[in-house]
Design a protein around this motif. Structure first.
Motif, PDB file in Angstrom:
ATOM      1  N   ALA A 148      38.316 -18.968 -15.864  1.00 31.42           N
ATOM      2  CA  ALA A 148      38.667 -18.054 -16.921  1.00 31.42           C
ATOM      3  C   ALA A 148      39.846 -18.794 -17.630  1.00 31.42           C
ATOM      4  O   ALA A 148      39.871 -18.562 -18.901  1.00 31.42           O
ATOM      5  N   ALA A 149      40.599 -19.768 -17.093  1.00 35.65           N
ATOM      6  CA  ALA A 149      41.604 -20.079 -17.772  1.00 35.65           C
ATOM      7  C   ALA A 149      41.222 -21.248 -18.580  1.00 35.65           C
ATOM      8  O   ALA A 149      41.535 -21.357 -19.830  1.00 35.65           O
ATOM      9  N   LEU A 150      40.076 -21.761 -18.176  1.00 36.79           N
ATOM     10  CA  LEU A 150      39.368 -23.030 -19.027  1.00 36.79           C
ATOM     11  C   LEU A 150      38.747 -22.214 -20.324  1.00 36.79           C
ATOM     12  O   LEU A 150      38.667 -22.608 -21.289  1.00 36.79           O
ATOM     13  N   ALA A 151      37.919 -21.159 -20.062  1.00 37.18           N
ATOM     14  CA  ALA A 151      37.360 -20.286 -21.050  1.00 37.18           C
ATOM     15  C   ALA A 151      38.275 -19.953 -22.278  1.00 37.18           C
ATOM     16  O   ALA A 151      38.236 -19.678 -23.382  1.00 37.18           O
ATOM     17  N   LEU A 152      39.714 -19.510 -21.671  1.00 33.51           N
ATOM     18  CA  LEU A 152      40.497 -19.165 -22.501  1.00 33.51           C
ATOM     19  C   LEU A 152      41.019 -20.224 -23.872  1.00 33.51           C
ATOM     20  O   LEU A 152      41.338 -19.817 -24.824  1.00 33.51           O
ATOM     21  N   PHE A 153      40.793 -21.430 -23.059  1.00 39.69           N
ATOM     22  CA  PHE A 153      41.147 -22.621 -24.155  1.00 39.69           C
ATOM     23  C   PHE A 153      39.803 -23.098 -24.633  1.00 39.69           C
ATOM     24  O   PHE A 153      39.890 -24.307 -25.079  1.00 39.69           O
ATOM     25  N   PHE A 192      30.653  -8.430 -22.020  1.00 40.33           N
ATOM     26  CA  PHE A 192      31.764  -8.315 -23.149  1.00 40.33           C
ATOM     27  C   PHE A 192      31.988  -6.987 -23.765  1.00 40.33           C
ATOM     28  O   PHE A 192      33.134  -6.878 -24.111  1.00 40.33           O
ATOM     29  N   MET A 193      30.997  -6.078 -23.481  1.00 40.37           N
ATOM     30  CA  MET A 193      31.340  -4.774 -23.658  1.00 40.37           C
ATOM     31  C   MET A 193      32.426  -4.136 -22.810  1.00 40.37           C
ATOM     32  O   MET A 193      33.460  -3.521 -23.222  1.00 40.37           O
ATOM     33  N   ALA A 194      32.193  -4.378 -21.517  1.00 44.55           N
ATOM     34  CA  ALA A 194      33.427  -4.260 -20.539  1.00 44.55           C
ATOM     35  C   ALA A 194      34.625  -4.945 -20.654  1.00 44.55           C
ATOM     36  O   ALA A 194      35.312  -4.343 -20.737  1.00 44.55           O
ATOM     37  N   VAL A 199      36.189  -3.275 -23.614  1.00 41.74           N
ATOM     38  CA  VAL A 199      36.614  -1.795 -23.288  1.00 41.74           C
ATOM     39  C   VAL A 199      38.060  -1.880 -22.440  1.00 41.74           C
ATOM     40  O   VAL A 199      39.220  -1.196 -22.867  1.00 41.74           O
ATOM     41  N   VAL A 200      37.786  -2.590 -21.321  1.00 41.51           N
ATOM     42  CA  VAL A 200      39.019  -2.686 -20.482  1.00 41.51           C
ATOM     43  C   VAL A 200      40.321  -3.521 -21.174  1.00 41.51           C
ATOM     44  O   VAL A 200      41.315  -3.156 -21.095  1.00 41.51           O
ATOM     45  N   GLY A 201      40.009  -4.555 -21.755  1.00 41.41           N
ATOM     46  CA  GLY A 201      41.033  -5.409 -22.677  1.00 41.41           C
ATOM     47  C   GLY A 201      41.495  -4.338 -23.581  1.00 41.41           C
ATOM     48  O   GLY A 201      42.921  -4.240 -23.807  1.00 41.41           O
ATOM     49  N   THR A 202      41.104  -3.524 -24.559  1.00 41.05           N
ATOM     50  CA  THR A 202      41.604  -2.574 -25.390  1.00 41.05           C
ATOM     51  C   THR A 202      42.264  -1.390 -24.579  1.00 41.05           C
ATOM     52  O   THR A 202      43.403  -1.059 -25.095  1.00 41.05           O
ATOM     53  N   LEU A 203      41.876  -0.995 -23.458  1.00 43.15           N
ATOM     54  CA  LEU A 203      42.759  -0.070 -22.656  1.00 43.15           C
ATOM     55  C   LEU A 203      43.910  -0.672 -21.993  1.00 43.15           C
ATOM     56  O   LEU A 203      45.125   0.159 -21.963  1.00 43.15           O
ATOM     57  N   LEU A 204      44.059  -1.795 -22.048  1.00 38.61           N
ATOM     58  CA  LEU A 204      45.400  -2.602 -21.647  1.00 38.61           C
ATOM     59  C   LEU A 204      45.987  -2.901 -22.701  1.00 38.61           C
ATOM     60  O   LEU A 204      46.671  -4.073 -22.601  1.00 38.61           O
ATOM     61  N   CYS A 205      46.179  -1.967 -23.955  1.00 35.94           N
ATOM     62  CA  CYS A 205      46.776  -2.232 -24.848  1.00 35.94           C
ATOM     63  C   CYS A 205      46.696  -3.546 -25.842  1.00 35.94           C
ATOM     64  O   CYS A 205      47.548  -4.405 -26.157  1.00 35.94           O
ATOM     65  N   LEU A 206      45.283  -3.990 -25.493  1.00 39.90           N
ATOM     66  CA  LEU A 206      44.952  -5.223 -26.561  1.00 39.90           C
ATOM     67  C   LEU A 206      45.226  -6.498 -25.675  1.00 39.90           C
ATOM     68  O   LEU A 206      44.678  -7.459 -26.055  1.00 39.90           O
ATOM     69  N   VAL A 207      46.593  -6.500 -25.330  1.00 44.69           N
ATOM     70  CA  VAL A 207      46.923  -7.511 -24.350  1.00 44.69           C
ATOM     71  C   VAL A 207      45.827  -8.311 -23.362  1.00 44.69           C
ATOM     72  O   VAL A 207      45.648  -9.415 -23.096  1.00 44.69           O
ATOM     73  N   LEU A 218      42.881  -8.190 -23.513  1.00 45.35           N
ATOM     74  CA  LEU A 218      41.720  -9.164 -23.949  1.00 45.35           C
ATOM     75  C   LEU A 218      41.918 -10.536 -23.807  1.00 45.35           C
ATOM     76  O   LEU A 218      40.872 -11.454 -23.787  1.00 45.35           O
ATOM     77  N   VAL A 219      42.943 -10.980 -23.771  1.00 48.40           N
ATOM     78  CA  VAL A 219      43.439 -12.529 -23.424  1.00 48.40           C
ATOM     79  C   VAL A 219      42.929 -12.794 -21.934  1.00 48.40           C
ATOM     80  O   VAL A 219      42.682 -14.123 -21.584  1.00 48.40           O
ATOM     81  N   ILE A 220      42.804 -11.889 -20.980  1.00 50.20           N
ATOM     82  CA  ILE A 220      42.299 -12.069 -19.763  1.00 50.20           C
ATOM     83  C   ILE A 220      40.709 -11.743 -19.467  1.00 50.20           C
ATOM     84  O   ILE A 220      40.085 -12.299 -19.117  1.00 50.20           O
ATOM     85  N   THR A 221      40.333 -10.552 -20.317  1.00 49.98           N
ATOM     86  CA  THR A 221      39.058  -9.916 -19.970  1.00 49.98           C
ATOM     87  C   THR A 221      38.024 -10.929 -20.790  1.00 49.98           C
ATOM     88  O   THR A 221      37.038 -11.206 -20.226  1.00 49.98           O
ATOM     89  N   ILE A 222      38.099 -11.065 -21.924  1.00 46.29           N
ATOM     90  CA  ILE A 222      37.261 -12.041 -22.815  1.00 46.29           C
ATOM     91  C   ILE A 222      37.038 -13.326 -22.087  1.00 46.29           C
ATOM     92  O   ILE A 222      35.763 -13.796 -21.923  1.00 46.29           O
ATOM     93  N   PRO A 223      38.107 -14.203 -21.771  1.00 48.39           N
ATOM     94  CA  PRO A 223      37.823 -15.542 -20.981  1.00 48.39           C
ATOM     95  C   PRO A 223      36.831 -15.388 -19.629  1.00 48.39           C
ATOM     96  O   PRO A 223      36.095 -16.046 -19.251  1.00 48.39           O
TER      97      PRO A 223
END
Length: 246
Positions: free
Chosen positions: A24-29, A179-181, A184-192, A194-199
């Protein structure tokens, strides 16, 4: 193919949490290209492990340079297969210019636009169907030319058309759900979040896709399913003797 096991297999690895965090860390970058290539190479190793019957199949993060090289080579294979579609931009460009003209020239330009668009669409379908084949061909020896064996890959795709179609449908649905999940989860966590859930969704999508490819390769190699259906244990002699129906 076992579509559920292609996801749940991740947690069967004793070190799955550490491996997923690194992925996931690699996917972030991934926008930096090199991490994306490393992810691609790592995912290919998953397919190779599946093909060879290794359990657990999730690779260790112990070959970063190797993953970078094999990911780069596989990316080249993808690019070569997609090159004709990219070259279609040339007639589209001239067609758009002619379409802005008058009379017959305009009609000719529209014909070029429509014809090129249709051909590009059809070629896109063709490449999509051929993708499992050329990835598995490349995975054999990690040579670029292996992933470009058009006649062999086309023949294999034609013989495995149902499996290829099921694979593509499963990947499409899984990516939508992942990506839908994640959104949704990233948005519920105040958008921040998304930095974790999308990668995380990106890495899991890689694993899901290349696990399914590995299942296909294993079945081709052995004639058996990588994840055989669950069979309940046969009754023992003692339990059979206590059965009142006997």
């Amino acid at each position: 193919m076992d579509f559920i096991k292609a996801l749940t297999f991740i947690t069967e690895d004793p070190r799955w949490k550490e491996k997923v965090v690194i992925g996931a860390a690699l996917a972030l970058f991934a926008p930096l290209i090199a991490p994306a290539l490393i992810l691609l190479g790592y995912a290919l190793r998953l397919t190779q492990n599946m093909r060879d019957g290794k359990r657990p199949p999730l690779p260790e993060w112990d070959d970063w340079s190797g993953d970078l090289v094999r990911g780069f080579k596989l990316a080249i294979v993808y690019l070569i297969w997609g090159l004709p579609a990219a070259l279609a931009a040339i007639p589209l460009f001239f067609g758009a210019i002619l379409a802005d003209s008058d009379s017959f020239v305009r009609t000719f330009g529209v014909m070029i636009l429509v014809g090129t668009t249709c051909l590009t669409f059809l070629y896109g379908i063709f490449v999509t169907l051929m993708t499992p084949g050329f990835v598995l061909w490349f995975a054999r020896d990690e040579q670029i030319q292996s992933g470009l064996q058009l006649s062999e890959i086309f023949a294999w795709t034609r013989q495995h058309l149902i499996e290829v179609a099921l694979f593509l449908i499963a990947v499409l649905i899984a990516n939508f759900v992942f990506f839908m999940a994640a959104n949704v989860v990233g948005t519920l966590l105040c958008l921040v979040g998304l930095v974790i859930t999308i990668p995380l969704a990106t890495f899991v999508a890689y694993l899901y896709q290349f696990n399914l490819l590995g299942q296909i390769a294993y079945k081709d190699k052995t004639g058996e399913m990588y994840y055989p259906p669950f069979a309940p244990p046969a009754p023992t002699t003692e339990s059979a003797g206590n059965d009142p129906s006997i």
